[in-house]
Design an enzyme around this catalytic site. Structure first.
Site, PDB file in Angstrom:
ATOM      1  N   TYR A  84       0.823  -1.205   0.000  1.00 40.72           N
ATOM      2  CA  TYR A  84       0.000   0.000   0.000  1.00 40.72           C
ATOM      3  C   TYR A  84       0.860   1.260   0.000  1.00 40.72           C
ATOM      4  O   TYR A  84       0.511   2.257  -0.629  1.00 40.72           O
ATOM      5  CB  TYR A  84      -1.001  -0.015   1.163  1.00 40.72           C
ATOM      6  CG  TYR A  84      -2.228  -0.815   0.789  1.00 40.72           C
ATOM      7  CD1 TYR A  84      -3.258  -0.241   0.060  1.00 40.72           C
ATOM      8  CD2 TYR A  84      -2.331  -2.159   1.103  1.00 40.72           C
ATOM      9  CE1 TYR A  84      -4.361  -0.981  -0.339  1.00 40.72           C
ATOM     10  CE2 TYR A  84      -3.428  -2.906   0.709  1.00 40.72           C
ATOM     11  CZ  TYR A  84      -4.436  -2.310  -0.007  1.00 40.72           C
ATOM     12  OH  TYR A  84      -5.530  -3.039  -0.420  1.00 40.72           O
ATOM     13  N   HIS A 137     -14.947   2.908  -1.726  1.00 42.92           N
ATOM     14  CA  HIS A 137     -13.926   1.951  -1.296  1.00 42.92           C
ATOM     15  C   HIS A 137     -12.834   2.586  -0.440  1.00 42.92           C
ATOM     16  O   HIS A 137     -11.765   2.011  -0.265  1.00 42.92           O
ATOM     17  CB  HIS A 137     -13.325   1.242  -2.514  1.00 42.92           C
ATOM     18  CG  HIS A 137     -14.315   0.348  -3.221  1.00 42.92           C
ATOM     19  ND1 HIS A 137     -14.080  -0.233  -4.430  1.00 42.92           N
ATOM     20  CD2 HIS A 137     -15.558  -0.065  -2.855  1.00 42.92           C
ATOM     21  CE1 HIS A 137     -15.135  -0.956  -4.810  1.00 42.92           C
ATOM     22  NE2 HIS A 137     -16.043  -0.861  -3.859  1.00 42.92           N
ATOM     23  N   CYS A 190      -6.227   3.697  24.934  1.00 46.59           N
ATOM     24  CA  CYS A 190      -4.811   4.048  24.734  1.00 46.59           C
ATOM     25  C   CYS A 190      -4.485   4.366  23.272  1.00 46.59           C
ATOM     26  O   CYS A 190      -3.429   4.928  22.971  1.00 46.59           O
ATOM     27  CB  CYS A 190      -3.912   2.898  25.221  1.00 46.59           C
ATOM     28  SG  CYS A 190      -4.292   1.313  24.425  1.00 46.59           S
ATOM     29  N   THR A 218     -15.057   1.196 -15.443  1.00 43.71           N
ATOM     30  CA  THR A 218     -15.206   0.095 -14.485  1.00 43.71           C
ATOM     31  C   THR A 218     -15.564  -1.184 -15.229  1.00 43.71           C
ATOM     32  O   THR A 218     -16.339  -1.148 -16.188  1.00 43.71           O
ATOM     33  CB  THR A 218     -16.236   0.410 -13.374  1.00 43.71           C
ATOM     34  OG1 THR A 218     -16.375  -0.742 -12.536  1.00 43.71           O
ATOM     35  CG2 THR A 218     -17.591   0.802 -13.912  1.00 43.71           C
ATOM     36  N   ASN A 273     -16.003   3.230 -21.900  1.00 47.52           N
ATOM     37  CA  ASN A 273     -14.962   2.233 -21.638  1.00 47.52           C
ATOM     38  C   ASN A 273     -14.399   1.783 -22.990  1.00 47.52           C
ATOM     39  O   ASN A 273     -15.168   1.488 -23.894  1.00 47.52           O
ATOM     40  CB  ASN A 273     -15.595   1.040 -20.894  1.00 47.52           C
ATOM     41  CG  ASN A 273     -14.563   0.133 -20.236  1.00 47.52           C
ATOM     42  OD1 ASN A 273     -13.545  -0.198 -20.827  1.00 47.52           O
ATOM     43  ND2 ASN A 273     -14.835  -0.261 -18.999  1.00 47.52           N
ATOM     44  N   GLU A 323     -13.060  -0.966 -23.613  1.00 48.40           N
ATOM     45  CA  GLU A 323     -13.220  -2.424 -23.730  1.00 48.40           C
ATOM     46  C   GLU A 323     -14.643  -2.797 -23.328  1.00 48.40           C
ATOM     47  O   GLU A 323     -15.291  -2.060 -22.588  1.00 48.40           O
ATOM     48  CB  GLU A 323     -12.267  -3.145 -22.759  1.00 48.40           C
ATOM     49  CG  GLU A 323     -10.800  -2.773 -22.876  1.00 48.40           C
ATOM     50  CD  GLU A 323     -10.153  -3.408 -24.083  1.00 48.40           C
ATOM     51  OE1 GLU A 323     -10.684  -4.435 -24.571  1.00 48.40           O
ATOM     52  OE2 GLU A 323      -9.143  -2.866 -24.563  1.00 48.40           O
TER      53      GLU A 323
HETATM   54  P1  NAD Z   1     -10.975  -2.888 -13.013  1.00 51.32           P
HETATM   55  O1  NAD Z   1      -9.482  -2.841 -12.942  1.00 51.32           O
HETATM   56  O2  NAD Z   1     -11.659  -4.163 -12.752  1.00 51.32           O
HETATM   57  O3  NAD Z   1     -11.442  -2.421 -14.471  1.00 51.32           O
HETATM   58  C1  NAD Z   1     -10.947  -1.245 -15.087  1.00 51.32           C
HETATM   59  C2  NAD Z   1     -11.827  -0.935 -16.273  1.00 51.32           C
HETATM   60  O4  NAD Z   1     -11.392   0.282 -16.848  1.00 51.32           O
HETATM   61  C3  NAD Z   1     -11.781  -1.993 -17.389  1.00 51.32           C
HETATM   62  O5  NAD Z   1     -13.115  -2.288 -17.794  1.00 51.32           O
HETATM   63  C4  NAD Z   1     -11.005  -1.290 -18.512  1.00 51.32           C
HETATM   64  O6  NAD Z   1     -11.439  -1.685 -19.811  1.00 51.32           O
HETATM   65  C5  NAD Z   1     -11.357   0.169 -18.249  1.00 51.32           C
HETATM   66  N1  NAD Z   1     -10.380   1.136 -18.733  1.00 51.32           N
HETATM   67  C6  NAD Z   1      -9.044   0.974 -18.871  1.00 51.32           C
HETATM   68  N2  NAD Z   1      -8.490   2.118 -19.319  1.00 51.32           N
HETATM   69  C7  NAD Z   1      -9.497   3.027 -19.432  1.00 51.32           C
HETATM   70  C8  NAD Z   1      -9.551   4.395 -19.817  1.00 51.32           C
HETATM   71  N3  NAD Z   1      -8.445   5.057 -20.161  1.00 51.32           N
HETATM   72  N4  NAD Z   1     -10.756   5.028 -19.812  1.00 51.32           N
HETATM   73  C9  NAD Z   1     -11.888   4.364 -19.473  1.00 51.32           C
HETATM   74  N5  NAD Z   1     -11.892   3.061 -19.095  1.00 51.32           N
HETATM   75  C10 NAD Z   1     -10.706   2.405 -19.069  1.00 51.32           C
HETATM   76  O7  NAD Z   1     -11.493  -1.708 -12.093  1.00 51.32           O
HETATM   77  P2  NAD Z   1     -12.814  -1.530 -11.224  1.00 51.32           P
HETATM   78  O8  NAD Z   1     -14.008  -1.931 -12.013  1.00 51.32           O
HETATM   79  O9  NAD Z   1     -12.716  -0.165 -10.657  1.00 51.32           O
HETATM   80  O10 NAD Z   1     -12.666  -2.587 -10.033  1.00 51.32           O
HETATM   81  C11 NAD Z   1     -11.426  -2.809  -9.400  1.00 51.32           C
HETATM   82  C12 NAD Z   1     -11.386  -2.570  -7.893  1.00 51.32           C
HETATM   83  O11 NAD Z   1     -10.041  -2.207  -7.569  1.00 51.32           O
HETATM   84  C13 NAD Z   1     -12.224  -1.414  -7.406  1.00 51.32           C
HETATM   85  O12 NAD Z   1     -12.904  -1.898  -6.306  1.00 51.32           O
HETATM   86  C14 NAD Z   1     -11.244  -0.316  -6.947  1.00 51.32           C
HETATM   87  O13 NAD Z   1     -11.558   0.128  -5.641  1.00 51.32           O
HETATM   88  C15 NAD Z   1      -9.908  -0.961  -6.884  1.00 51.32           C
HETATM   89  N6  NAD Z   1      -8.831  -0.178  -7.570  1.00 51.32           N
HETATM   90  C16 NAD Z   1      -8.758   1.202  -7.470  1.00 51.32           C
HETATM   91  C17 NAD Z   1      -7.763   1.907  -8.156  1.00 51.32           C
HETATM   92  C18 NAD Z   1      -7.707   3.415  -8.061  1.00 51.32           C
HETATM   93  O14 NAD Z   1      -8.074   3.975  -7.050  1.00 51.32           O
HETATM   94  N7  NAD Z   1      -7.251   4.113  -9.111  1.00 51.32           N
HETATM   95  C19 NAD Z   1      -6.833   1.225  -8.925  1.00 51.32           C
HETATM   96  C20 NAD Z   1      -6.919  -0.164  -8.974  1.00 51.32           C
HETATM   97  C21 NAD Z   1      -7.920  -0.849  -8.293  1.00 51.32           C
END
Ligand code: NAD
Length: 238
Positions: A65, A118, A133, A188, A210, A212
């Site tokens: 972290y 989150h 404490c 997402t 997105n 993808e």
């Molecule tokens: P995920 O990693 O599962 O999915 C990311 C999504 O973003 C994918 O569908 C991908 O195709 C899309 N993507 C990639 N590049 C992109 C862009 N430039 N513009 C738009 N879309 C794009 O992420 P999630 O759905 O957020 O779930 C993962 C979990 O991990 C969450 O719960 C989150 O809290 C945590 N997480 C947070 C961070 C952060 O704070 N930045 C980073 C990693 C993971």
């Protein structure tokens, strides 16, 4: 398709923007899967992002972290984050950001009232319920820091796999999702619940942004295949 979505945006009185890790990808924050590289490639998210993992090896999880914290501190909000915050400034009270991200980039871009479902990577909290404490101003330094009297450990203030989301934030997000007339779902994969469920519970139109395919495409009235930093300024700027 963009023109139709722009029209929906102009007409919408209440907009929710639900963001995930892809929102920050163009800032250089790795998505969850991408974060498993280099030093951390040998570990599974389940070992690094669960309470069991932390209890089994607090130093390992704390260090992971810390490295993510340092990574996030070095990057900046991207054009997508900035376009959202500028829209909110021009239209106070019309757009609420609900994010799964823990990186604080929406907040640094200037978005007010972000619901961080989150938690936040920059903050810590106690592992065990704090005893009299336990004082965060008086910590025994270490990886992780601890209460010098009872040994209670500090842990990242993020929601780990298997943990409940913060009640007040989730309830506010559910209300906003039910009551909005447009939801933008940005970056997402749509597989982490209950956050993904917000897009299925909304009474309003849903637009997925997105590059993808995502698990929420079937719930969308429009799917825009492109990135957050390219499409959001196009949609939100006047
Ligand atoms: P995920 O990693 O599962 O999915 C990311 C999504 O973003 C994918 O569908 C991908 O195709 C899309 N993507 C990639 N590049 C992109 C862009 N430039 N513009 C738009 N879309 C794009 O992420 P999630 O759905 O957020 O779930 C993962 C979990 O991990 C969450 O719960 C989150 O809290 C945590 N997480 C947070 C961070 C952060 O704070 N930045 C980073 C990693 C993971």
């Amino acid at each position: 398709m963009n023109d139709e979505v722009r029209q929906w945006l102009r007409a919408a009185r209440r907009i929710v923007l639900l963001s995930g890790a892809g929102m920050s990808a163009e800032s250089g924050v790795p998505t969850f899967r991408d974060a498993q590289t280099g030093l951390w490639a040998d570990f599974r998210p389940e070992d690094l992002a669960t309470e069991e993992g932390f209890r089994a090896d607090p130093r390992l999880v704390w260090d992971w972290y810390q490295s993510r914290r340092e990574g996030v501190a070095r990057v900046q909000p991207n054009a997508g984050h900035l376009a959202i915050a500028a829209f909110q400034q021009r239209h106070p009270g019309r757009l609420l950001v609900v994010t799964q991200n823990v990186d604080g980039l929406h907040q640094r871009a200037g978005s007010p009232g972000v619901l961080a479902l989150h938690g936040n990577l920059a903050e810590d909290k106690w592992l065990e319920p704090p005893r009299p404490c336990c004082d965060p101003a008086r910590l025994a330094q270490g990886r992780p820091p601890r209460c010098p009297a009872c040994g209670n450990l500090r842990r990242p203030a993020v929601v780990w796999f298997g943990e409940m989301l913060p009640k007040a934030e989730l309830a506010a997000a559910e209300d906003a999702a039910r009551g909005c007339d447009l939801m933008l779902v940005v970056g997402t994969s749509g597989v982490v619940y209950p956050a993904a469920g917000l897009a299925r519970a909304t009474g309003g139109r849903v637009v997925v942004i997105n590059p993808e395919p995502s698990a929420l495409d079937d719930a969308a009235d429009a799917v825009l295949r492109g990135t957050a930093a390219l499409l959001l300024p196009e949609l939100l700027e006047e």
